[in-house]
Design a protein around this motif. Structure first.
Motif, PDB file in Angstrom:
ATOM      1  N   ASP A  15       0.833  -1.203   0.000  1.00  0.00           N
ATOM      2  CA  ASP A  15       0.000   0.000   0.000  1.00  0.00           C
ATOM      3  C   ASP A  15       0.869   1.256   0.000  1.00  0.00           C
ATOM      4  OD1 ASP A  15      -2.310  -1.514   0.106  1.00  0.00           O
ATOM      5  OD2 ASP A  15      -2.569  -1.281   2.274  1.00  0.00           O
ATOM      6  N   LEU A  16       1.891   1.258   0.838  1.00  0.00           N
ATOM      7  CA  LEU A  16       2.735   2.452   0.965  1.00  0.00           C
ATOM      8  C   LEU A  16       3.496   2.726  -0.324  1.00  0.00           C
ATOM      9  CD1 LEU A  16       4.147   1.851   4.583  1.00  0.00           C
ATOM     10  CD2 LEU A  16       2.273   3.362   3.893  1.00  0.00           C
ATOM     11  N   VAL A  17       3.932   1.669  -0.995  1.00  0.00           N
ATOM     12  CA  VAL A  17       4.621   1.839  -2.278  1.00  0.00           C
ATOM     13  C   VAL A  17       3.658   2.409  -3.322  1.00  0.00           C
ATOM     14  CG1 VAL A  17       5.725   0.625  -4.195  1.00  0.00           C
ATOM     15  CG2 VAL A  17       6.356   0.060  -1.847  1.00  0.00           C
ATOM     16  N   VAL A  18       2.444   1.865  -3.363  1.00  0.00           N
ATOM     17  CA  VAL A  18       1.456   2.322  -4.353  1.00  0.00           C
ATOM     18  C   VAL A  18       1.073   3.772  -4.086  1.00  0.00           C
ATOM     19  CG1 VAL A  18      -0.892   1.994  -5.187  1.00  0.00           C
ATOM     20  CG2 VAL A  18       0.569   0.021  -4.808  1.00  0.00           C
ATOM     21  N   LEU A  19       0.861   4.133  -2.822  1.00  0.00           N
ATOM     22  CA  LEU A  19       0.475   5.505  -2.489  1.00  0.00           C
ATOM     23  C   LEU A  19       1.544   6.512  -2.897  1.00  0.00           C
ATOM     24  CD1 LEU A  19      -1.125   4.954   1.036  1.00  0.00           C
ATOM     25  CD2 LEU A  19      -2.299   5.817  -0.999  1.00  0.00           C
ATOM     26  N   ALA A  20       2.797   6.093  -2.872  1.00  0.00           N
ATOM     27  CA  ALA A  20       3.891   6.995  -3.250  1.00  0.00           C
ATOM     28  C   ALA A  20       4.151   6.995  -4.747  1.00  0.00           C
ATOM     29  CB  ALA A  20       5.175   6.589  -2.510  1.00  0.00           C
ATOM     30  N   GLY A  21       3.517   6.062  -5.474  1.00  0.00           N
ATOM     31  CA  GLY A  21       3.751   5.955  -6.907  1.00  0.00           C
ATOM     32  C   GLY A  21       2.882   6.903  -7.710  1.00  0.00           C
ATOM     33  N   VAL A  26      -3.316   4.423  -8.229  1.00  0.00           N
ATOM     34  CA  VAL A  26      -3.806   4.133  -6.880  1.00  0.00           C
ATOM     35  C   VAL A  26      -5.296   3.822  -6.942  1.00  0.00           C
ATOM     36  CG1 VAL A  26      -4.025   4.991  -4.523  1.00  0.00           C
ATOM     37  CG2 VAL A  26      -2.075   5.687  -5.923  1.00  0.00           C
ATOM     38  N   PRO A  27      -5.712   2.642  -6.503  1.00  0.00           N
ATOM     39  CA  PRO A  27      -7.135   2.295  -6.574  1.00  0.00           C
ATOM     40  C   PRO A  27      -7.969   3.094  -5.586  1.00  0.00           C
ATOM     41  CG  PRO A  27      -5.907   0.582  -5.427  1.00  0.00           C
ATOM     42  CD  PRO A  27      -4.890   1.546  -5.954  1.00  0.00           C
ATOM     43  N   ASP A  28      -9.258   3.239  -5.889  1.00  0.00           N
ATOM     44  CA  ASP A  28     -10.151   4.032  -5.040  1.00  0.00           C
ATOM     45  C   ASP A  28     -10.209   3.507  -3.610  1.00  0.00           C
ATOM     46  OD1 ASP A  28     -10.784   5.844  -6.986  1.00  0.00           O
ATOM     47  OD2 ASP A  28     -12.779   5.040  -7.416  1.00  0.00           O
ATOM     48  N   HIS A  29     -10.193   2.181  -3.444  1.00  0.00           N
ATOM     49  CA  HIS A  29     -10.332   1.653  -2.091  1.00  0.00           C
ATOM     50  C   HIS A  29      -9.168   2.080  -1.208  1.00  0.00           C
ATOM     51  CE1 HIS A  29      -7.505  -1.599  -3.357  1.00  0.00           C
ATOM     52  NE2 HIS A  29      -7.226  -1.647  -2.067  1.00  0.00           N
ATOM     53  N   LEU A  30      -7.992   2.264  -1.796  1.00  0.00           N
ATOM     54  CA  LEU A  30      -6.836   2.700  -1.020  1.00  0.00           C
ATOM     55  C   LEU A  30      -6.941   4.188  -0.692  1.00  0.00           C
ATOM     56  CD1 LEU A  30      -4.286   1.688   0.274  1.00  0.00           C
ATOM     57  CD2 LEU A  30      -3.073   2.019  -1.896  1.00  0.00           C
ATOM     58  N   ILE A  31      -7.440   4.965  -1.633  1.00  0.00           N
ATOM     59  CA  ILE A  31      -7.644   6.393  -1.371  1.00  0.00           C
ATOM     60  C   ILE A  31      -8.711   6.583  -0.299  1.00  0.00           C
ATOM     61  CG2 ILE A  31      -8.478   8.549  -2.391  1.00  0.00           C
ATOM     62  CD1 ILE A  31      -7.084   7.746  -4.960  1.00  0.00           C
ATOM     63  N   ARG A  32      -9.759   5.769  -0.355  1.00  0.00           N
ATOM     64  CA  ARG A  32     -10.816   5.872   0.660  1.00  0.00           C
ATOM     65  C   ARG A  32     -10.306   5.583   2.058  1.00  0.00           C
ATOM     66  NH1 ARG A  32     -14.273   3.351  -3.324  1.00  0.00           N
ATOM     67  NH2 ARG A  32     -13.813   1.324  -2.426  1.00  0.00           N
ATOM     68  N   SER A  33      -9.239   4.817   2.162  1.00  0.00           N
ATOM     69  CA  SER A  33      -8.725   4.443   3.485  1.00  0.00           C
ATOM     70  C   SER A  33      -7.905   5.541   4.141  1.00  0.00           C
ATOM     71  CB  SER A  33      -7.866   3.178   3.365  1.00  0.00           C
ATOM     72  OG  SER A  33      -6.625   3.462   2.707  1.00  0.00           O
ATOM     73  N   CYS A  51      -2.883  14.318   0.685  1.00  0.00           N
ATOM     74  CA  CYS A  51      -4.132  15.039   0.412  1.00  0.00           C
ATOM     75  C   CYS A  51      -4.000  15.992  -0.762  1.00  0.00           C
ATOM     76  CB  CYS A  51      -4.604  15.773   1.667  1.00  0.00           C
ATOM     77  SG  CYS A  51      -5.253  14.657   2.927  1.00  0.00           S
ATOM     78  N   ARG A  52      -2.828  16.561  -0.964  1.00  0.00           N
ATOM     79  CA  ARG A  52      -2.652  17.447  -2.114  1.00  0.00           C
ATOM     80  C   ARG A  52      -2.724  16.668  -3.423  1.00  0.00           C
ATOM     81  NH1 ARG A  52       2.636  20.990  -1.172  1.00  0.00           N
ATOM     82  NH2 ARG A  52       2.201  21.498  -3.366  1.00  0.00           N
ATOM     83  N   ARG A  53      -2.144  15.486  -3.452  1.00  0.00           N
ATOM     84  CA  ARG A  53      -2.138  14.739  -4.710  1.00  0.00           C
ATOM     85  C   ARG A  53      -3.474  14.036  -4.975  1.00  0.00           C
ATOM     86  NH1 ARG A  53       1.183   9.381  -4.947  1.00  0.00           N
ATOM     87  NH2 ARG A  53       2.167  10.584  -6.602  1.00  0.00           N
ATOM     88  N   PHE A  54      -4.210  13.723  -3.898  1.00  0.00           N
ATOM     89  CA  PHE A  54      -5.458  12.988  -4.078  1.00  0.00           C
ATOM     90  C   PHE A  54      -6.698  13.831  -3.810  1.00  0.00           C
ATOM     91  CE2 PHE A  54      -2.574   9.350  -2.825  1.00  0.00           C
ATOM     92  CZ  PHE A  54      -2.439   8.869  -4.121  1.00  0.00           C
ATOM     93  N   ALA A  55      -6.532  15.129  -3.612  1.00  0.00           N
ATOM     94  CA  ALA A  55      -7.678  15.991  -3.300  1.00  0.00           C
ATOM     95  C   ALA A  55      -8.801  15.867  -4.332  1.00  0.00           C
ATOM     96  CB  ALA A  55      -7.236  17.444  -3.150  1.00  0.00           C
ATOM     97  N   PRO A  56      -8.521  15.944  -5.631  1.00  0.00           N
ATOM     98  CA  PRO A  56      -9.630  15.846  -6.602  1.00  0.00           C
ATOM     99  C   PRO A  56     -10.396  14.533  -6.489  1.00  0.00           C
ATOM    100  CG  PRO A  56      -7.654  16.710  -7.661  1.00  0.00           C
ATOM    101  CD  PRO A  56      -7.230  16.222  -6.312  1.00  0.00           C
ATOM    102  N   ARG A  57      -9.696  13.458  -6.253  1.00  0.00           N
ATOM    103  CA  ARG A  57     -10.374  12.165  -6.167  1.00  0.00           C
ATOM    104  C   ARG A  57     -11.131  12.032  -4.852  1.00  0.00           C
ATOM    105  NH1 ARG A  57      -6.368   7.496  -8.146  1.00  0.00           N
ATOM    106  NH2 ARG A  57      -8.254   6.243  -7.725  1.00  0.00           N
ATOM    107  N   LEU A  58     -10.596  12.572  -3.776  1.00  0.00           N
ATOM    108  CA  LEU A  58     -11.315  12.546  -2.509  1.00  0.00           C
ATOM    109  C   LEU A  58     -12.616  13.340  -2.617  1.00  0.00           C
ATOM    110  CD1 LEU A  58      -8.362  12.981   0.023  1.00  0.00           C
ATOM    111  CD2 LEU A  58      -9.855  10.979  -0.149  1.00  0.00           C
ATOM    112  N   VAL A  59     -12.535  14.514  -3.220  1.00  0.00           N
ATOM    113  CA  VAL A  59     -13.736  15.337  -3.384  1.00  0.00           C
ATOM    114  C   VAL A  59     -14.745  14.625  -4.290  1.00  0.00           C
ATOM    115  CG1 VAL A  59     -14.641  17.517  -4.252  1.00  0.00           C
ATOM    116  CG2 VAL A  59     -12.498  17.486  -2.966  1.00  0.00           C
TER     117      VAL A  59
END
Length: 248
Positions: A15-21, A26-33, A51-59
């Motif tokens: 997960d940590l490797v994917v989040l930094a890639g 990055v799949p939605d389920h990982l962003i949701r976590s 949060c800066r890199r995933f803000a659009p997807r979180l919103v």
């Protein structure tokens, strides 16, 4: 950013490797976590990076109802990703996206879900008022949502029910809600004149009148009849449907 020393309590090494890639991988389920992590599971730099890199997807996940809005938007607060200290262009773009999500929710969500969203938005700057101000300038198609919210909160104020927000912790949630609700009275009156068939607007005006007079609500608080039942000494859960443990 290297996330290898990040939240290993909640995420695997993969997960940590994917989040930094690459963000798109990055799949939605990982962003949701991510918003579910305790604030001390990441450093402030890591929170801001995520949060800066995933803000659009979180919103986007918030807008589509795929994620808890209050819990998710808490992650933009001062002890997490600290939206207030993002670069101006990113902060402004994220604020606009959040504001657009709010107006969309005002048009389409039920009032209690909208309140949950507002509580999450309030976490960003520990302030509800800037987001309430956006409601006052919402497009005409959102007027029905304003009326529903005004009725919801006016009724809550009558009942003394101020437990509105699950993720925004503040000493005084009532003052900004009361200010906005009372300020919306003119809008409700105007809407009621234009749409005399609208029961929500009529009920809101009844609530306003009772608030002005300092009188009790004309409507029973939810659960009132149940409390009265138990005060009479009648058995709790009487008449509730239960699964049978017998065949047939």
């Amino acid at each position: 950013m290297d996330l290898s020393d990040g939240c290993s309590h909640c995420h695997s090494e993969w997960d940590l490797v994917v989040l930094a890639g690459h963000p798109d991988s990055v799949p939605d389920h990982l962003i949701r976590s991510i918003p579910s992590d305790a604030h001390d599971h990441w450093s402030s730099e890591q929170w801001q990076f995520l949060c800066r890199r995933f803000a659009p997807r979180l919103v986007s996940l918030v807008r589509t109802g795929e994620i808890d809005p209050g819990l998710t938007l808490r992650a933009f607060g001062p002890t997490y990703a600290d939206l207030a200290n993002w670069p101006d262009d990113e902060r402004g773009a994220t604020e606009d996206a959040l504001g657009a999500a709010l107006v969309d929710a005002l048009e389409h969500w039920q009032s209690h879900d909208l309140v949950e969203l507002l509580g999450g938005l309030a976490c960003a700057y520990d302030d509800l008022r800037p987001w309430l101000a956006r409601l006052d300038t919402a497009r005409p198609t959102a007027q029905g949502g304003v009326i529903r919210l005004a009725c919801h909160w006016a009724t809550g104020l009558l009942w003394g029910d101020d437990d509105w927000f699950r993720w925004w912790y503040t000493d005084d949630p009532v003052t900004p809600v009361r200010e906005w609700t009372l300020g919306a009275k003119t809008t409700v009156e105007r809407f009621s004149r234009a749409h005399p068939e609208c029961k929500t607007a009529r009920d809101a005006l009844i609530a306003y009148d009772r608030l002005d007079r300092g009188e009790d609500s004309p409507w029973y608080y939810p659960g009132h009849a149940w409390d009265r039942w138990e005060r009479q000494g009648l058995p709790g859960r009487y008449g509730w449907l239960r699964p049978s443990d017998q065949d047939g």
